[in-house]
Design a protein around this motif. Structure first.
Motif, PDB file in Angstrom:
ATOM      1  N   ARG A   1       0.836  -1.197   0.000  1.00  0.00           N
ATOM      2  CA  ARG A   1       0.000   0.000   0.000  1.00  0.00           C
ATOM      3  C   ARG A   1       0.873   1.251   0.000  1.00  0.00           C
ATOM      4  N   VAL A   2       0.573   2.170  -0.900  1.00  0.00           N
ATOM      5  CA  VAL A   2       1.216   3.472  -0.920  1.00  0.00           C
ATOM      6  C   VAL A   2       0.260   4.462  -0.264  1.00  0.00           C
ATOM      7  N   LYS A   3       0.726   5.084   0.825  1.00  0.00           N
ATOM      8  CA  LYS A   3      -0.130   5.989   1.598  1.00  0.00           C
ATOM      9  C   LYS A   3       0.458   7.393   1.632  1.00  0.00           C
ATOM     10  N   SER A   4      -0.427   8.372   1.720  1.00  0.00           N
ATOM     11  CA  SER A   4      -0.006   9.762   1.844  1.00  0.00           C
ATOM     12  C   SER A   4       0.687   9.981   3.177  1.00  0.00           C
ATOM     13  N   LYS A   5       1.848  10.617   3.134  1.00  0.00           N
ATOM     14  CA  LYS A   5       2.552  10.949   4.369  1.00  0.00           C
ATOM     15  C   LYS A   5       1.783  11.981   5.175  1.00  0.00           C
ATOM     16  N   GLU A   6       0.996  12.815   4.499  1.00  0.00           N
ATOM     17  CA  GLU A   6       0.275  13.892   5.174  1.00  0.00           C
ATOM     18  C   GLU A   6      -1.027  13.419   5.803  1.00  0.00           C
ATOM     19  N   THR A   7      -1.784  12.575   5.093  1.00  0.00           N
ATOM     20  CA  THR A   7      -3.130  12.216   5.548  1.00  0.00           C
ATOM     21  C   THR A   7      -3.281  10.752   5.932  1.00  0.00           C
ATOM     22  N   ASN A   8      -2.302   9.914   5.606  1.00  0.00           N
ATOM     23  CA  ASN A   8      -2.358   8.465   5.815  1.00  0.00           C
ATOM     24  C   ASN A   8      -3.383   7.763   4.935  1.00  0.00           C
ATOM     25  N   ALA A   9      -3.952   8.486   3.983  1.00  0.00           N
ATOM     26  CA  ALA A   9      -4.913   7.870   3.070  1.00  0.00           C
ATOM     27  C   ALA A   9      -4.185   6.943   2.101  1.00  0.00           C
ATOM     28  N   ILE A  10      -4.844   5.835   1.747  1.00  0.00           N
ATOM     29  CA  ILE A  10      -4.290   4.928   0.741  1.00  0.00           C
ATOM     30  C   ILE A  10      -4.462   5.574  -0.630  1.00  0.00           C
ATOM     31  N   LEU A  11      -3.363   5.805  -1.322  1.00  0.00           N
ATOM     32  CA  LEU A  11      -3.406   6.392  -2.657  1.00  0.00           C
ATOM     33  C   LEU A  11      -3.525   5.323  -3.735  1.00  0.00           C
ATOM     34  N   ILE A  12      -2.865   4.190  -3.508  1.00  0.00           N
ATOM     35  CA  ILE A  12      -2.927   3.069  -4.444  1.00  0.00           C
ATOM     36  C   ILE A  12      -2.368   1.848  -3.729  1.00  0.00           C
ATOM     37  N   GLN A  13      -2.846   0.671  -4.120  1.00  0.00           N
ATOM     38  CA  GLN A  13      -2.324  -0.554  -3.537  1.00  0.00           C
ATOM     39  C   GLN A  13      -2.370  -1.677  -4.556  1.00  0.00           C
ATOM     40  N   THR A  14      -1.552  -2.680  -4.312  1.00  0.00           N
ATOM     41  CA  THR A  14      -1.557  -3.853  -5.168  1.00  0.00           C
ATOM     42  C   THR A  14      -2.672  -4.795  -4.733  1.00  0.00           C
ATOM     43  N   GLY A  15      -2.959  -5.793  -5.567  1.00  0.00           N
ATOM     44  CA  GLY A  15      -3.722  -6.929  -5.102  1.00  0.00           C
ATOM     45  C   GLY A  15      -2.776  -7.839  -4.329  1.00  0.00           C
ATOM     46  N   THR A  16      -3.179  -9.083  -4.129  1.00  0.00           N
ATOM     47  CA  THR A  16      -2.281 -10.032  -3.490  1.00  0.00           C
ATOM     48  C   THR A  16      -1.117 -10.309  -4.435  1.00  0.00           C
ATOM     49  N   LEU A  17       0.063 -10.075  -3.939  1.00  0.00           N
ATOM     50  CA  LEU A  17       1.268 -10.102  -4.767  1.00  0.00           C
ATOM     51  C   LEU A  17       2.229 -11.153  -4.210  1.00  0.00           C
ATOM     52  N   GLU A  18       2.685 -12.063  -5.063  1.00  0.00           N
ATOM     53  CA  GLU A  18       3.660 -13.061  -4.623  1.00  0.00           C
ATOM     54  C   GLU A  18       5.072 -12.490  -4.734  1.00  0.00           C
ATOM     55  N   ILE A  19       5.725 -12.389  -3.590  1.00  0.00           N
ATOM     56  CA  ILE A  19       7.126 -11.992  -3.544  1.00  0.00           C
ATOM     57  C   ILE A  19       7.939 -13.272  -3.382  1.00  0.00           C
ATOM     58  N   GLN A  20       8.715 -13.604  -4.385  1.00  0.00           N
ATOM     59  CA  GLN A  20       9.445 -14.865  -4.391  1.00  0.00           C
ATOM     60  C   GLN A  20      10.840 -14.712  -3.795  1.00  0.00           C
ATOM     61  N   GLY A  21      11.358 -15.801  -3.277  1.00  0.00           N
ATOM     62  CA  GLY A  21      12.716 -15.805  -2.767  1.00  0.00           C
ATOM     63  C   GLY A  21      13.729 -15.740  -3.893  1.00  0.00           C
ATOM     64  N   ASN A  22      14.971 -15.447  -3.528  1.00  0.00           N
ATOM     65  CA  ASN A  22      16.069 -15.343  -4.497  1.00  0.00           C
ATOM     66  C   ASN A  22      15.860 -14.232  -5.517  1.00  0.00           C
ATOM     67  N   ARG A  23      15.071 -13.214  -5.179  1.00  0.00           N
ATOM     68  CA  ARG A  23      14.763 -12.122  -6.109  1.00  0.00           C
ATOM     69  C   ARG A  23      15.143 -10.769  -5.515  1.00  0.00           C
ATOM     70  N   VAL A  24      15.424  -9.840  -6.429  1.00  0.00           N
ATOM     71  CA  VAL A  24      15.577  -8.426  -6.092  1.00  0.00           C
ATOM     72  C   VAL A  24      14.594  -7.656  -6.964  1.00  0.00           C
ATOM     73  N   TYR A  25      13.761  -6.819  -6.333  1.00  0.00           N
ATOM     74  CA  TYR A  25      12.690  -6.117  -7.026  1.00  0.00           C
ATOM     75  C   TYR A  25      12.799  -4.601  -6.858  1.00  0.00           C
ATOM     76  N   SER A  26      12.217  -3.882  -7.817  1.00  0.00           N
ATOM     77  CA  SER A  26      11.920  -2.452  -7.670  1.00  0.00           C
ATOM     78  C   SER A  26      10.428  -2.259  -7.854  1.00  0.00           C
ATOM     79  N   LEU A  27       9.797  -1.577  -6.906  1.00  0.00           N
ATOM     80  CA  LEU A  27       8.386  -1.201  -7.031  1.00  0.00           C
ATOM     81  C   LEU A  27       8.345   0.278  -7.400  1.00  0.00           C
ATOM     82  N   ILE A  28       7.789   0.580  -8.577  1.00  0.00           N
ATOM     83  CA  ILE A  28       7.824   1.938  -9.109  1.00  0.00           C
ATOM     84  C   ILE A  28       6.430   2.559  -9.060  1.00  0.00           C
ATOM     85  N   LEU A  29       6.319   3.690  -8.379  1.00  0.00           N
ATOM     86  CA  LEU A  29       5.106   4.504  -8.410  1.00  0.00           C
ATOM     87  C   LEU A  29       5.239   5.456  -9.582  1.00  0.00           C
ATOM     88  N   ARG A  30       4.337   5.325 -10.564  1.00  0.00           N
ATOM     89  CA  ARG A  30       4.436   6.135 -11.772  1.00  0.00           C
ATOM     90  C   ARG A  30       3.066   6.669 -12.148  1.00  0.00           C
TER      91      ARG A  30
END
Length: 242
Positions: A190-219
């Motif tokens: 979940r990406v939340k506003s630092k000012e209001t704590n409101a959820i701005l956008i979120q993923t669905g259920t996301l599988e994060i696998q082992g042995n991986r390196v990821y970047s999550l990009i807000l665009r």
């Protein structure tokens, strides 16, 4: 939310690294011709992500050498590719245009791994170089960083389900966090506003696998409610430890 294809990148093993590049010689800059040669010149490895909503389809050059063969469009990535080291003049221009939208010098060091993120700015575009530093991931864990490329979105923080503390406590436009270790599993981010704590956008259920390196990009843009320029999350796999 958008997922890019996986990128294999055996770090610190330059010959093995070069042989595993998804695009092979497609994005080689300066033509490191023979990847099997034991006498390859020193190289840095660079990926380029196009995160500017304002930019047209682009050509990318480094010291006059074209990096991409097909137009680089919004939300696309050029996977890690080999570049000669030293000060490199990166030029971004509209596809098939001789006029530069942006020209910027970056210093690349041997056996180092970098990402370039193209982003919006008040007039034109900008490009941000970041050195990619992570630990070798293990089977039960992954590493994740957060990249804030939404020019009209306020400072935010990133929450991961199952944790009482934010994974990334604060991020503002053009900020790129360090890689954070995460246990493998299924999560909601979940990406939340630092000012209001409101959820701005979120993923669905996301599988994060082992042995991986990821970047999550807000665009994208908070002001856009539809279309491909609306606020979105894009997950990029930087490295898989086979």
């Amino acid at each position: 939310m958008y997922f890019t294809s996986k990128i294999k990148m055996p770090i610190r093993k330059r010959l093995k690294f070069a042989a595993s590049l998804i695009v092979g010689s497609l994005a080689l800059t300066g033509c490191l011709v023979n990847l099997e040669s034991p006498q390859l010149p020193p190289a840095a490895y660079v990926s380029i992500f196009q995160g500017s909503t304002a930019a047209p389809a682009m050509d990318v050059f480094a010291n006059q050498n074209r990096v991409n063969q097909s137009p680089l469009t919004y939300s696309q990535i050029i996977p890690y590719s080999a570049f000669f080291t030293g000060t490199r003049d990166f030029r971004f221009s509209a596809f098939n245009s001789a006029t530069a939208l942006l020209e910027k010098n970056f210093v690349l060091k041997a056996d180092s791994v970098y990402s370039i993120f193209v982003a919006d700015k008040a007039a034109g575009i900008d490009a941000i170089l970041i050195k990619d530093i992570w630990k070798d991931p293990v089977a039960e864990k992954s590493q994740l960083r957060f990249v804030h490329l939404s020019s009209d979105t306020e400072p935010v923080y990133l929450e991961i389900s199952g944790s009482t503390n934010p994974l990334i406590p604060e991020s503002s436009f053009k900020a790129i966090s360090d890689f954070k270790e995460v246990n493998k599993g299924n999560y909601t981010l979940r990406v939340k506003s630092k000012e209001t704590n409101a959820i701005l956008i979120q993923t669905g259920t996301l599988e994060i696998q082992g042995n991986r390196v990821y970047s999550l990009i807000l665009r994208g843009l908070s002001a856009e409610s539809t279309g491909d320029k609306k606020l979105d999350l894009q997950l990029v796999t930087n490295y898989i430890n086979y």
